[in-house]
Design a protein around this motif. Structure first.
Motif, mmCIF file in Angstrom:
data_model
loop_
_atom_site.group_PDB
_atom_site.id
_atom_site.type_symbol
_atom_site.label_atom_id
_atom_site.label_comp_id
_atom_site.label_asym_id
_atom_site.label_seq_id
_atom_site.Cartn_x
_atom_site.Cartn_y
_atom_site.Cartn_z
ATOM 1 N N ILE A 1 -1.850 12.746 -1.618
ATOM 2 C CA ILE A 1 -2.398 11.406 -1.891
ATOM 3 C C ILE A 1 -3.460 10.987 -0.864
ATOM 4 O O ILE A 1 -4.064 9.941 -0.994
ATOM 5 C CB ILE A 1 -1.313 10.309 -2.057
ATOM 6 C CG1 ILE A 1 -0.658 9.952 -0.730
ATOM 7 C CG2 ILE A 1 -0.285 10.673 -3.106
ATOM 8 C CD1 ILE A 1 -0.028 8.561 -0.789
ATOM 9 N N CYS B 1 0.821 -1.203 0.000
ATOM 10 C CA CYS B 1 0.000 0.000 0.000
ATOM 11 C C CYS B 1 0.859 1.258 0.000
ATOM 12 O O CYS B 1 1.832 1.354 0.744
ATOM 13 C CB CYS B 1 -0.926 0.003 1.215
ATOM 14 S SG CYS B 1 -2.255 1.208 1.016
ATOM 15 N N GLU B 2 0.472 2.199 -0.851
ATOM 16 C CA GLU B 2 1.206 3.471 -0.925
ATOM 17 C C GLU B 2 0.650 4.500 0.042
ATOM 18 O O GLU B 2 1.212 5.578 0.196
ATOM 19 C CB GLU B 2 1.134 4.029 -2.360
ATOM 20 C CG GLU B 2 2.025 3.247 -3.311
ATOM 21 C CD GLU B 2 1.754 3.534 -4.780
ATOM 22 O OE1 GLU B 2 0.968 4.441 -5.089
ATOM 23 O OE2 GLU B 2 2.323 2.807 -5.614
ATOM 24 N N LYS B 3 -0.456 4.158 0.670
ATOM 25 C CA LYS B 3 -1.076 5.124 1.574
ATOM 26 C C LYS B 3 -0.612 4.918 3.007
ATOM 27 O O LYS B 3 -0.053 3.878 3.350
ATOM 28 C CB LYS B 3 -2.583 5.001 1.454
ATOM 29 C CG LYS B 3 -3.077 5.528 0.113
ATOM 30 C CD LYS B 3 -4.465 6.052 0.272
ATOM 31 C CE LYS B 3 -4.854 6.937 -0.866
ATOM 32 N NZ LYS B 3 -6.251 7.348 -0.723
ATOM 33 N N ASP B 4 -0.914 5.905 3.832
ATOM 34 C CA ASP B 4 -0.422 5.857 5.201
ATOM 35 C C ASP B 4 -1.521 6.223 6.200
ATOM 36 O O ASP B 4 -1.275 6.975 7.158
ATOM 37 C CB ASP B 4 0.778 6.815 5.327
ATOM 38 C CG ASP B 4 1.919 6.175 6.094
ATOM 39 O OD1 ASP B 4 1.837 4.970 6.400
ATOM 40 O OD2 ASP B 4 2.888 6.892 6.405
ATOM 41 N N ARG C 1 4.868 -8.077 3.387
ATOM 42 C CA ARG C 1 4.084 -7.664 2.212
ATOM 43 C C ARG C 1 3.971 -8.790 1.194
ATOM 44 O O ARG C 1 4.926 -9.538 0.972
ATOM 45 C CB ARG C 1 4.716 -6.432 1.560
ATOM 46 C CG ARG C 1 4.923 -5.255 2.508
ATOM 47 C CD ARG C 1 3.628 -4.516 2.804
ATOM 48 N NE ARG C 1 3.805 -3.576 3.920
ATOM 49 C CZ ARG C 1 2.881 -2.708 4.302
ATOM 50 N NH1 ARG C 1 1.713 -2.657 3.705
ATOM 51 N NH2 ARG C 1 3.096 -1.916 5.335
ATOM 52 N N ARG D 1 -0.794 0.086 6.484
ATOM 53 C CA ARG D 1 -0.279 1.378 6.023
ATOM 54 C C ARG D 1 1.200 1.259 5.654
ATOM 55 O O ARG D 1 1.936 0.451 6.218
ATOM 56 C CB ARG D 1 -0.503 2.463 7.079
ATOM 57 C CG ARG D 1 0.231 2.204 8.389
ATOM 58 C CD ARG D 1 -0.344 3.038 9.512
ATOM 59 N NE ARG D 1 -0.243 4.462 9.246
ATOM 60 C CZ ARG D 1 0.776 5.232 9.586
ATOM 61 N NH1 ARG D 1 1.826 4.716 10.222
ATOM 62 N NH2 ARG D 1 0.774 6.513 9.305
ATOM 63 N N ARG D 2 1.590 2.111 4.722
ATOM 64 C CA ARG D 2 2.952 2.081 4.194
ATOM 65 C C ARG D 2 4.026 2.057 5.290
ATOM 66 O O ARG D 2 4.997 1.309 5.225
ATOM 67 C CB ARG D 2 3.123 3.322 3.315
ATOM 68 C CG ARG D 2 4.416 3.433 2.594
ATOM 69 C CD ARG D 2 4.444 4.728 1.802
ATOM 70 N NE ARG D 2 4.437 5.912 2.673
ATOM 71 C CZ ARG D 2 3.919 7.089 2.339
ATOM 72 N NH1 ARG D 2 3.320 7.244 1.171
ATOM 73 N NH2 ARG D 2 3.965 8.109 3.176
ATOM 74 N N GLU E 1 -3.330 -0.101 -1.706
ATOM 75 C CA GLU E 1 -3.486 0.808 -2.827
ATOM 76 C C GLU E 1 -2.188 1.132 -3.554
ATOM 77 O O GLU E 1 -1.221 1.540 -2.937
ATOM 78 C CB GLU E 1 -4.093 2.090 -2.293
ATOM 79 C CG GLU E 1 -4.905 2.807 -3.318
ATOM 80 C CD GLU E 1 -5.785 3.841 -2.662
ATOM 81 O OE1 GLU E 1 -6.525 3.498 -1.717
ATOM 82 O OE2 GLU E 1 -5.713 4.994 -3.089
ATOM 83 N N THR E 2 -2.207 0.938 -4.847
ATOM 84 C CA THR E 2 -1.138 1.409 -5.719
ATOM 85 C C THR E 2 -1.761 1.625 -7.086
ATOM 86 O O THR E 2 -2.741 0.966 -7.421
ATOM 87 C CB THR E 2 0.033 0.394 -5.818
ATOM 88 O OG1 THR E 2 0.678 0.562 -7.079
ATOM 89 C CG2 THR E 2 -0.427 -1.027 -5.712
ATOM 90 N N SER E 3 -1.219 2.573 -7.842
ATOM 91 C CA SER E 3 -1.781 2.767 -9.173
ATOM 92 C C SER E 3 -0.721 2.512 -10.229
ATOM 93 O O SER E 3 -0.764 3.051 -11.323
ATOM 94 C CB SER E 3 -2.391 4.159 -9.297
ATOM 95 O OG SER E 3 -1.527 5.098 -8.708
ATOM 96 N N SER E 4 0.256 1.663 -9.876
ATOM 97 C CA SER E 4 1.294 1.329 -10.846
ATOM 98 C C SER E 4 0.673 0.657 -12.065
ATOM 99 O O SER E 4 -0.388 0.040 -11.977
ATOM 100 C CB SER E 4 2.324 0.387 -10.216
ATOM 101 O OG SER E 4 1.749 -0.900 -10.065
#
Ligand code: SAH
Length: 357
Positions: A175, A57-60, A75, A67-68, A104-107
């Protein structure tokens, strides 16, 4: 109390009053919403086999265990074949729908991966499996692409509909922007999804007014589905420091049931999920939610070796029973309250009237 319920429009103050009901009056509220539910969506409970795709996840977010910044998390991301195996198994067992949830990631790799899962899930099931995605905020283009590949529904919780409370639960940066989350919900609607949102209940700093406004937010946004449940603290998160101010778990469960009951009264024909966090507080928590208004269940079908790593909050239920046995026991308990599982049915939201024209 019934004078309030007979009103055609419930005000914020009415809802605050109803959220505070106890004992006999609370039971009356529950009986009322149970009746509304049966009249509008019937006694069928629809399944979404829940696949926890990844905890990367890229969020925190301050409440969430994956959370990141939580370096205590191992992971993982499921392989395409692991996901497809779970989807096929769910289809054969008659789950009707699957829900794919992820950190969450949008890669590009992630966007392509979901796309492939969605289209292949449809093709190997003759288009019969319903697909809910819960993969966070993405660009409108990504949402459109996933929808065109076959995704039917999208669940994106607003978490807290008050911008001020949202700001206390997330870092103050680009973000984690409240405005962006609202825009994402609108993009989902515009692109044809059955749209779901929801909130956490019993959060630090949260008041009865916040919760009443959360329900009104869902009504204003004319959502098709809702997934909401109690907030449960997680040791390795910033919000853990406020645990002493939280209502006891039993109270958070009771409040969550009242939220489900009131949402059913406000929005009689939507789909409401009895969420896993209810079960984390009490074994029969989800069944209680079904009784007072929910009509969707999301049994976990993630490959077992990963379940403990998708650890959003403490006490996540991890049964020693097989998924088959769990479903069998669940079904027995549901039948005892006059409910039946809608096997082999997608169970789409009756509120959804098709993509916007
Ligand atoms: N990344 C996706 C999926 C998030 S996980 C997204 O943003 O939509 C799914 C949900 O778990 C979140 O929306 C949040 O409401 C809930 N959740 C996270 N931490 C929690 C906690 N500590 N207690 C209860 N629910 C939590």
């Amino acid at each position: 109390m019934f004078d309030i319920l007979k009103k055609s429009i419930l005000s914020k103050d009415d809802i605050v009053t109803l959220l505070s009901l106890q004992d006999e009056e609370k039971q009356q509220l529950f009986s009322y919403s149970a009746k509304i539910k049966l009249q509008n969506v019937g006694n069928k409970v629809f399944l979404r086999g829940l696949i926890e795709l990844s905890n990367i996840c890229e969020k925190d977010c301050y409440y969430c265990g994956i959370r990141r910044s939580n370096s205590n998390t191992h992971r993982y991301i499921l392989s395409h074949d692991e996901v497809m195996k779970a989807v096929k198994n769910a289809y054969e067992k008659g789950y009707g729908s699957v829900a794919i949830q992820s950190g969450e990631t949008s890669s590009k790799a992630f966007v392509n991966k979901i796309d492939k899962i969605v289209s292949e899930s449809k093709s190997v099931t003759n288009g019969e499996i319903g697909i809910t995605l819960s993969c966070g905020e993405q660009s409108e283009e990504t949402y459109r692409r996933w929808f065109e590949s076959g995704a039917d529904r999208y669940l994106l919780r607003i978490e807290a509909s008050s911008e001020e409370l949202y700001g206390r639960l997330h870092p103050n940066d680009e973000i984690h922007s409240y405005g962006k989350r609202i825009n994402a919900l609108e993009a989902l609607r515009k692109n044809g999804y059955q749209v779901g949102t929801g909130v956490m209940i019993g959060l630090p700093f949260q008041t009865g007014e916040h919760l009443a406004n959360d329900l009104l937010f869902m009504k204003q946004h004319d959502i098709d589905m809702c997934g909401m449940g109690p907030y449960i603290e997680h040791t390795n998160t910033p919000l853990y420091q406020y645990r002493a101010q939280l209502p006891p778990l039993a109270e958070r469960l009771a409040l969550s049931l009242k939220m489900v009951s009131l949402l059913r009264i406000l929005m009689p024909d939507i789909n409401i999920a009895a969420t896993t966090a209810l079960q984390a507080i009490e074994k029969g928590g989800r069944e209680q939610a079904i009784r007072v208004g929910a009509n969707v269940l999301m049994p976990n079908i993630t490959p077992r070796q990963y379940r403990n790593d998708y650890f959003l909050y403490e006490n996540k239920p991890l049964s020693a029973n097989s998924d088959e046995d769990e479903l069998f026991f669940l079904e027995q308990r549901l039948q005892a309250t006059g409910h039946e599982i809608g096997y082999f049915l997608q169970g789409n939201s009756l509120h959804y009237k098709g993509p916007p024209r």
